[in-house]
Design a protein around this motif. Sequence first.
Motif, PDB file in Angstrom:
ATOM      1  N   THR A 141       0.842  -1.194   0.000  1.00  0.00           N
ATOM      2  CA  THR A 141       0.000   0.000   0.000  1.00  0.00           C
ATOM      3  C   THR A 141       0.878   1.244   0.000  1.00  0.00           C
ATOM      4  OG1 THR A 141      -1.707  -1.174   1.265  1.00  0.00           O
ATOM      5  CG2 THR A 141      -1.881   1.224   1.137  1.00  0.00           C
ATOM      6  N   GLU A 142       0.587   2.172  -0.926  1.00  0.00           N
ATOM      7  CA  GLU A 142       1.291   3.452  -1.009  1.00  0.00           C
ATOM      8  C   GLU A 142       0.289   4.583  -0.838  1.00  0.00           C
ATOM      9  OE1 GLU A 142       3.392   3.450  -4.726  1.00  0.00           O
ATOM     10  OE2 GLU A 142       5.100   2.390  -3.866  1.00  0.00           O
ATOM     11  N   PHE A 143       0.780   5.736  -0.380  1.00  0.00           N
ATOM     12  CA  PHE A 143      -0.095   6.857  -0.043  1.00  0.00           C
ATOM     13  C   PHE A 143       0.362   8.113  -0.774  1.00  0.00           C
ATOM     14  CE2 PHE A 143       0.294   3.898   3.450  1.00  0.00           C
ATOM     15  CZ  PHE A 143      -1.025   3.605   3.767  1.00  0.00           C
ATOM     16  N   THR A 185      -0.805  12.461  -0.848  1.00  0.00           N
ATOM     17  CA  THR A 185      -1.668  13.585  -0.480  1.00  0.00           C
ATOM     18  C   THR A 185      -1.705  14.566  -1.646  1.00  0.00           C
ATOM     19  OG1 THR A 185      -1.020  13.328   1.840  1.00  0.00           O
ATOM     20  CG2 THR A 185      -2.086  15.393   1.218  1.00  0.00           C
ATOM     21  N   ASP A 238      -9.821   9.862   6.187  1.00  0.00           N
ATOM     22  CA  ASP A 238      -8.774  10.396   5.314  1.00  0.00           C
ATOM     23  C   ASP A 238      -8.231   9.348   4.354  1.00  0.00           C
ATOM     24  OD1 ASP A 238      -8.866  12.990   6.350  1.00  0.00           O
ATOM     25  OD2 ASP A 238      -7.628  12.418   8.055  1.00  0.00           O
ATOM     26  N   THR A 239      -7.945   8.165   4.855  1.00  0.00           N
ATOM     27  CA  THR A 239      -7.406   7.119   3.991  1.00  0.00           C
ATOM     28  C   THR A 239      -7.419   5.794   4.736  1.00  0.00           C
ATOM     29  OG1 THR A 239      -5.575   6.568   2.489  1.00  0.00           O
ATOM     30  CG2 THR A 239      -4.978   7.357   4.671  1.00  0.00           C
ATOM     31  N   THR A 243      -5.880   1.265   4.329  1.00  0.00           N
ATOM     32  CA  THR A 243      -5.082   0.269   3.603  1.00  0.00           C
ATOM     33  C   THR A 243      -6.044  -0.786   3.076  1.00  0.00           C
ATOM     34  OG1 THR A 243      -4.668  -0.922   5.672  1.00  0.00           O
ATOM     35  CG2 THR A 243      -3.006   0.650   4.971  1.00  0.00           C
ATOM     36  N   GLY A 297      -9.926   9.340  -0.204  1.00  0.00           N
ATOM     37  CA  GLY A 297     -10.219   9.882   1.109  1.00  0.00           C
ATOM     38  C   GLY A 297     -11.048  11.154   1.084  1.00  0.00           C
ATOM     39  N   GLN A 303      -6.377  12.594   0.511  1.00  0.00           N
ATOM     40  CA  GLN A 303      -5.348  11.565   0.514  1.00  0.00           C
ATOM     41  C   GLN A 303      -5.820  10.361  -0.296  1.00  0.00           C
ATOM     42  OE1 GLN A 303      -3.388  10.597   4.239  1.00  0.00           O
ATOM     43  NE2 GLN A 303      -4.062  12.520   5.150  1.00  0.00           N
ATOM     44  N   ALA A 341      -4.822   6.257  -1.323  1.00  0.00           N
ATOM     45  CA  ALA A 341      -4.048   5.075  -0.938  1.00  0.00           C
ATOM     46  C   ALA A 341      -4.266   4.011  -2.000  1.00  0.00           C
ATOM     47  CB  ALA A 341      -4.471   4.559   0.434  1.00  0.00           C
ATOM     48  N   SER A 360      -3.502   0.057  -2.868  1.00  0.00           N
ATOM     49  CA  SER A 360      -3.001  -1.282  -2.546  1.00  0.00           C
ATOM     50  C   SER A 360      -2.907  -2.064  -3.840  1.00  0.00           C
ATOM     51  CB  SER A 360      -3.934  -1.999  -1.570  1.00  0.00           C
ATOM     52  OG  SER A 360      -3.933  -1.384  -0.300  1.00  0.00           O
TER      53      SER A 360
END
Length: 461
Positions: free
Chosen positions: A259-261, A263, A389-390, A392, A406, A426, A428, A430
């Motif tokens: 998982t990467e995020f 904003t 907000d976010t 996984t 998000g 935000q 995310a 996966s």
Amino acid sequence: MPQLKHFPLPDVGEGLTEAEILGWKVQPGDSVTVNQVFVEIETAKAAVELPCAYEGKVVELLAEPGQTVEVGTPIISIDVDPDGTAPSEPEPDSSGETKTLVGYGPQATSSKRRPRKAAPAAAVSAGTAQQALQGAMAGSLASPAVPAQATAPAAPAPEPPAPAAVPAGAAARGSVPLAKPPVRKLAKDLGVDLRALAGSGAGGVITRRDVETASAPAPAAPAPAAGTGARERRVPIKGVRKATAQAMVQSAFTAPHVTEFLTVDVTPMMELRQRLKSHPEFQGVKLTPLAFAAKALCLAVRRTPDVNATWDEQAGEIVYKDYVHLGIAAATPRGLVVPNVRDADGMSLRELAAALESLTATAREGRTTPAEMTGGTITITNVGVFGVDTGTPILNPGESAILAFGAIRDMPWVVDGQVVPRKVCQLALSFDHRVVDGQQGSRFLADVGALLADPATAITY
């Protein structure tokens, strides 16, 4: 002489093996026609209304509302010659062939389910159909290590016997307790197991008072300590919740998740949304931020097709798909479902907005069709609608990526060296690391973010 047809619970094309009877649209003695809706069932994915395959008069309902029935089990008996004018026809044999319901399922197939011990033949008379169904159910509940005829006798009731205890010989009446549909619904609402009750009505029929008495707390029971079961509720794991749990466990422990995020300043997107809402082309359409995220995802897939692929373990292949069936994770009263928008990559922003509005409304009403629940290639989960907000997210089985979108918030943001308030959200992502490398996942997430931060870049795709 009546000519009986026993309608088996059909395969509705979802690959499922059982369904719960929600409610009957007909009663014994009613006349039915071909393709008339006669029962509503709930599978692990959707509520479905079944049309009848025969014309005639209903003789017997072989399953009760709230009962879970396996595919292929007879659920209704119909006399196809109520006037006695047609020549007699033998019942079809139990060859294992699965009849396909009009508009559902494979067109020519045979049942692949493991044969059950002592299962009754499909061709049974009206008088024995109920017993055959009960026998099949009892066989499925018996332990595989113990033959059905060797079932241990029930333990004797305590002294004095509880008022709700089943009297000796009650099991001989079959596994389906005697109660009217309103009483069954009351028992379901109150969490009372009808099979544990002895009916006080004529012929052993369970009454409303029996159910209410069984659900009432014992008057002399001592006050429970904090944290005990008196303040707990137990709900059977079935339907959508059961299917979702199985799918998530399978996905979480099969596909290696990464998982990467990111904003993103989505102020330009929100400004464009405001302008388009007054545009004549978008009149009558609910243009949500999710529609922009869906459009951005479909565009970004073009540059990173790996996120839209499937890992086929059995074939030892990666299946790349030149289409996007966009899944939308939707919270419904029945649980989480993921219907999908077919060929979303070929839709305009307006078409996507209209499709998403229709899809979510249908899902919340529990009317999503089986076809809309299968075949998705990539998914968006809109956690922002809950003010989150976010997260996984876990991959939808068979897919290689899922995007969490998000909440959009007013936040301080640096623009040209100045701290100013901006609309920020935000993202995310996966993804399945067997199919998608870190570089590919990062590029895809960055592309989605760039399209939301500056929608004008869409013309470069």
